[in-house]
Design a protein around this motif. Structure first.
Motif, PDB file in Angstrom:
ATOM      1  N   LEU A  82      44.853  36.850  61.991  1.00 27.85           N
ATOM      2  CA  LEU A  82      43.678  36.942  61.127  1.00 27.85           C
ATOM      3  C   LEU A  82      42.401  36.695  61.921  1.00 27.85           C
ATOM      4  N   LEU A  83      42.414  35.699  62.796  1.00 26.43           N
ATOM      5  CA  LEU A  83      41.228  35.406  63.614  1.00 26.43           C
ATOM      6  C   LEU A  83      40.890  36.583  64.523  1.00 26.43           C
ATOM      7  N   GLY A  84      41.932  37.219  65.058  1.00 25.33           N
ATOM      8  CA  GLY A  84      41.704  38.386  65.903  1.00 25.33           C
ATOM      9  C   GLY A  84      41.088  39.533  65.124  1.00 25.33           C
ATOM     10  N   LEU A  85      41.512  39.706  63.870  1.00 20.74           N
ATOM     11  CA  LEU A  85      40.965  40.772  63.037  1.00 20.74           C
ATOM     12  C   LEU A  85      39.514  40.480  62.656  1.00 20.74           C
ATOM     13  N   GLN A  86      39.203  39.213  62.386  1.00 22.21           N
ATOM     14  CA  GLN A  86      37.817  38.835  62.103  1.00 22.21           C
ATOM     15  C   GLN A  86      36.931  39.141  63.308  1.00 22.21           C
ATOM     16  N   THR A  87      37.429  38.835  64.481  1.00 17.08           N
ATOM     17  CA  THR A  87      36.685  39.097  65.715  1.00 17.08           C
ATOM     18  C   THR A  87      36.470  40.595  65.906  1.00 17.08           C
ATOM     19  N   LEU A  88      37.506  41.384  65.607  1.00 18.28           N
ATOM     20  CA  LEU A  88      37.408  42.841  65.696  1.00 18.28           C
ATOM     21  C   LEU A  88      36.364  43.372  64.719  1.00 18.28           C
ATOM     22  N   ALA A  89      36.366  42.856  63.493  1.00 20.53           N
ATOM     23  CA  ALA A  89      35.425  43.329  62.470  1.00 20.53           C
ATOM     24  C   ALA A  89      33.981  43.077  62.897  1.00 20.53           C
ATOM     25  N   MET A  90      33.719  41.935  63.501  1.00 23.38           N
ATOM     26  CA  MET A  90      32.369  41.629  63.972  1.00 23.38           C
ATOM     27  C   MET A  90      31.902  42.648  65.002  1.00 23.38           C
ATOM     28  N   SER A  91      32.749  42.912  65.979  1.00 25.86           N
ATOM     29  CA  SER A  91      32.411  43.859  67.034  1.00 25.86           C
ATOM     30  C   SER A  91      32.264  45.273  66.466  1.00 25.86           C
ATOM     31  N   PHE A  92      33.143  45.627  65.525  1.00 30.70           N
ATOM     32  CA  PHE A  92      33.116  46.942  64.881  1.00 30.70           C
ATOM     33  C   PHE A  92      31.776  47.169  64.188  1.00 30.70           C
ATOM     34  N   LEU A  93      31.311  46.175  63.456  1.00 32.83           N
ATOM     35  CA  LEU A  93      30.038  46.297  62.753  1.00 32.83           C
ATOM     36  C   LEU A  93      28.865  46.352  63.733  1.00 32.83           C
ATOM     37  N   ARG A  94      28.927  45.517  64.753  1.00 34.25           N
ATOM     38  CA  ARG A  94      27.847  45.478  65.746  1.00 34.25           C
ATOM     39  C   ARG A  94      27.666  46.842  66.404  1.00 34.25           C
ATOM     40  N   CYS A  95      28.780  47.499  66.700  1.00 32.30           N
ATOM     41  CA  CYS A  95      28.723  48.818  67.337  1.00 32.30           C
ATOM     42  C   CYS A  95      28.158  49.885  66.409  1.00 32.30           C
ATOM     43  N   ARG A  96      28.095  49.581  65.117  1.00 36.00           N
ATOM     44  CA  ARG A  96      27.577  50.537  64.128  1.00 36.00           C
ATOM     45  C   ARG A  96      26.233  50.111  63.567  1.00 36.00           C
ATOM     46  N   GLY A  97      25.535  49.276  64.311  1.00 35.58           N
ATOM     47  CA  GLY A  97      24.158  48.963  63.971  1.00 35.58           C
ATOM     48  C   GLY A  97      23.951  47.760  63.067  1.00 35.58           C
ATOM     49  N   VAL A 112      24.160  44.436  52.576  1.00 32.38           N
ATOM     50  CA  VAL A 112      25.464  43.894  52.184  1.00 32.38           C
ATOM     51  C   VAL A 112      26.389  45.026  51.739  1.00 32.38           C
ATOM     52  N   ALA A 113      25.877  45.951  50.930  1.00 34.70           N
ATOM     53  CA  ALA A 113      26.683  47.092  50.508  1.00 34.70           C
ATOM     54  C   ALA A 113      27.041  47.973  51.704  1.00 34.70           C
ATOM     55  N   THR A 114      26.117  48.120  52.637  1.00 35.83           N
ATOM     56  CA  THR A 114      26.370  48.925  53.837  1.00 35.83           C
ATOM     57  C   THR A 114      27.470  48.301  54.687  1.00 35.83           C
ATOM     58  N   ILE A 115      27.471  46.977  54.782  1.00 35.23           N
ATOM     59  CA  ILE A 115      28.518  46.286  55.538  1.00 35.23           C
ATOM     60  C   ILE A 115      29.891  46.612  54.953  1.00 35.23           C
ATOM     61  N   ASP A 116      30.036  46.482  53.645  1.00 36.20           N
ATOM     62  CA  ASP A 116      31.334  46.743  53.026  1.00 36.20           C
ATOM     63  C   ASP A 116      31.725  48.213  53.126  1.00 36.20           C
ATOM     64  N   LYS A 117      30.749  49.094  52.999  1.00 40.73           N
ATOM     65  CA  LYS A 117      31.052  50.513  53.118  1.00 40.73           C
ATOM     66  C   LYS A 117      31.479  50.857  54.547  1.00 40.73           C
ATOM     67  N   THR A 118      30.825  50.237  55.521  1.00 42.76           N
ATOM     68  CA  THR A 118      31.183  50.467  56.922  1.00 42.76           C
ATOM     69  C   THR A 118      32.576  49.934  57.234  1.00 42.76           C
ATOM     70  N   LEU A 119      32.931  48.799  56.640  1.00 35.23           N
ATOM     71  CA  LEU A 119      34.249  48.203  56.880  1.00 35.23           C
ATOM     72  C   LEU A 119      35.388  49.068  56.351  1.00 35.23           C
ATOM     73  N   GLN A 120      35.084  50.039  55.477  1.00 35.43           N
ATOM     74  CA  GLN A 120      36.119  50.976  55.032  1.00 35.43           C
ATOM     75  C   GLN A 120      36.712  51.737  56.207  1.00 35.43           C
ATOM     76  N   GLN A 121      35.922  51.884  57.265  1.00 35.50           N
ATOM     77  CA  GLN A 121      36.348  52.693  58.416  1.00 35.50           C
ATOM     78  C   GLN A 121      37.139  51.882  59.452  1.00 35.50           C
ATOM     79  N   LEU A 122      37.238  50.570  59.241  1.00 36.71           N
ATOM     80  CA  LEU A 122      37.948  49.718  60.201  1.00 36.71           C
ATOM     81  C   LEU A 122      39.433  50.058  60.224  1.00 36.71           C
ATOM     82  N   VAL A 123      39.968  50.274  61.409  1.00 37.59           N
ATOM     83  CA  VAL A 123      41.369  50.637  61.564  1.00 37.59           C
ATOM     84  C   VAL A 123      42.068  49.616  62.451  1.00 37.59           C
ATOM     85  N   SER A 124      43.212  49.130  61.997  1.00 30.10           N
ATOM     86  CA  SER A 124      44.008  48.180  62.764  1.00 30.10           C
ATOM     87  C   SER A 124      45.404  48.126  62.167  1.00 30.10           C
ATOM     88  N   PRO A 125      46.423  47.899  62.980  1.00 29.87           N
ATOM     89  CA  PRO A 125      47.773  47.735  62.435  1.00 29.87           C
ATOM     90  C   PRO A 125      47.961  46.393  61.729  1.00 29.87           C
TER      91      PRO A 125
END
Length: 388
Positions: free
Chosen positions: A80-95, A154-167
């Motif tokens: 879970l901690l690894g996924l949280q870390t991934l989500a942060m980086s994922f969002l940062r790369c998308r502005g 806030v809505a943009t963050i959640d909409k962007t997280l729809q694109q997050l991919v991970s096993p």
């Protein structure tokens, strides 16, 4: 500067009495920064936190970082901690100005440090995070235009997280977490901490209203979907899901001044409550926390709502549930804050942060009632102008 607000899922009173909160000294934190990140610390100071430990670190060239040490309970779930870390980086790369983890000298985004903080040897997850400029919304004189843009972000963050991919996205199925707005009825098991307080009756009434008016509608809320996709038979299934941050509060959003006395969001912090959930939950959480310290709390909802709906419009059942969801989160914060303050009295002042203005706010909202408050919010939202 407050850089993080972490909310630990509560434990029953009969569970382990070991305090999971880390208590690293400045010297030990300094050693961690040098040993694992090659950072020679020039200045270091403690930052407030709910159940973790945070340090503001500055190296010799003057670069600032936040050294974040997770509590030992949450440190057990490294996936879970690894996924949280991934989500942060994922969002940062998308502005999105999300805080991100800095690799160790060996390329790891987090390390596990075992030490005895006075409660026996425990293991704590350690990450060195980027330092983001700005002050929390609590500390800033934000205007309704700023709140509109917060709602939109806030809505943009959640909409962007729809694109997050991970096993590993299945770990975000956190149905049992007490802080989920789907679990308002679980507050009943903790109401004894409010014995003798007249506010207890208001909390009980909110729970009953939630059970009768919100719970039956949850299946109609815009929320999680998932599907399994196998590109090759040899590859693992990839899970696509809708995700919410879960704690976009006044303490987890940093802002900096811009022209005409306005502000822009310069930092998004604390992904510890990342989970699968209904989008309207995110909106309700944000409205609730932004009302706390605002001198005109009833003006908050309409501005945030207008920004949110510019990205993701609510359906009718979500609109009809928003007031009780906001009240539900406020009750969660008041009850669980009081519970944890009794359990961890050394951090009592910080754990009761919401109680300072939250008690007055929940009483005011309950007295005004659902019809009047929602009329105010939705009228303001429908007439909101970004240029006002």
């Amino acid at each position: 500067m407050l850089n993080c607000l972490v909310i630990l899922p509560l434990c029953a009173d009969n569970e382990s009495p070991v305090n999971p909160r880390p208590e690293f000294s400045l010297q030990k934190a300094t050693k961690l920064a040098l040993q694992h990140y090659g950072v020679t610390v020039k200045e270091i100071s403690a930052l407030p936190s709910y159940m973790d430990q945070n340090f503001l670190v500055m190296d010799e060239p003057g670069t600032k970082y936040v050294l974040k040490i997770m509590n030992s309970e949450e440190s057990k779930n490294t996936t879970l901690l690894g996924l949280q870390t991934l989500a942060m980086s994922f969002l940062r790369c998308r502005g999105i100005p999300a805080q991100t983890a800095i690799p160790t000298t060996t390329g790891q985004l987090m390390i596990m440090a075992e030490t005895d903080c006075g409660h026996g040897a425990q293991t704590y997850c350690v990450r060195l995070m980027t330092y983001l400029p700005g002050k929390t919304i609590t500390q800033s004189p934000v205007k309704t235009q700023d709140l509109y843009h917060v709602g939109k972000l806030v809505a943009t963050i959640d909409k962007t997280l729809q694109q997050l991919v991970s096993p590993n996205l299945d770990v975000l199925e956190r149905d049992g977490i007490l802080w989920s707005l789907s679990n308002i009825p679980l507050l009943e098991g903790y109401l004894s901490v409010m014995d003798g307080d007249p506010l207890q009756e208001v909390v009980k009434a909110v729970i009953e209203q939630y059970k009768s008016h919100v719970q039956p509608k949850i299946n109609t809320f815009q929320k999680v979907f998932s599907k399994q996709v196998k590109r090759l038979d040899t590859e693992p299934s990839i899970l696509y899901q809708r995700i919410i941050h879960g704690d976009l509060s006044d303490q987890n959003l940093l802002v900096t001044p811009v022209d005409s006395g306005l502000h822009e969001v310069s930092g998004v912090l604390d992904f510890s409550l990342l989970m699968n959930g209904c989008y309207v939950f995110e909106l309700a959480i944000t409205i609730m926390y932004l009302m706390l310290e605002n001198p005109h709390p009833l003006d908050v909802g309409g501005a945030v709502l207008a920004g949110w709906e510019s990205i993701m419009p609510l359906n009718n059942n979500e609109k009809d549930s928003l007031f009780l969801l906001v009240l539900g989160r406020l009750c969660q914060s008041l009850v669980y804050g009081r519970y944890n303050a009794k359990k961890y009295p050394d951090n009592k002042e910080y754990l009761l942060t919401t109680a300072k203005s939250g008690t007055r706010l929940v009483t005011k909202l309950w007295k005004l009632g659902k019809t009047e408050v929602e009329r105010k919010w939705f009228t303001d939202a429908s007439t909101f102008s970004v240029s006002q």
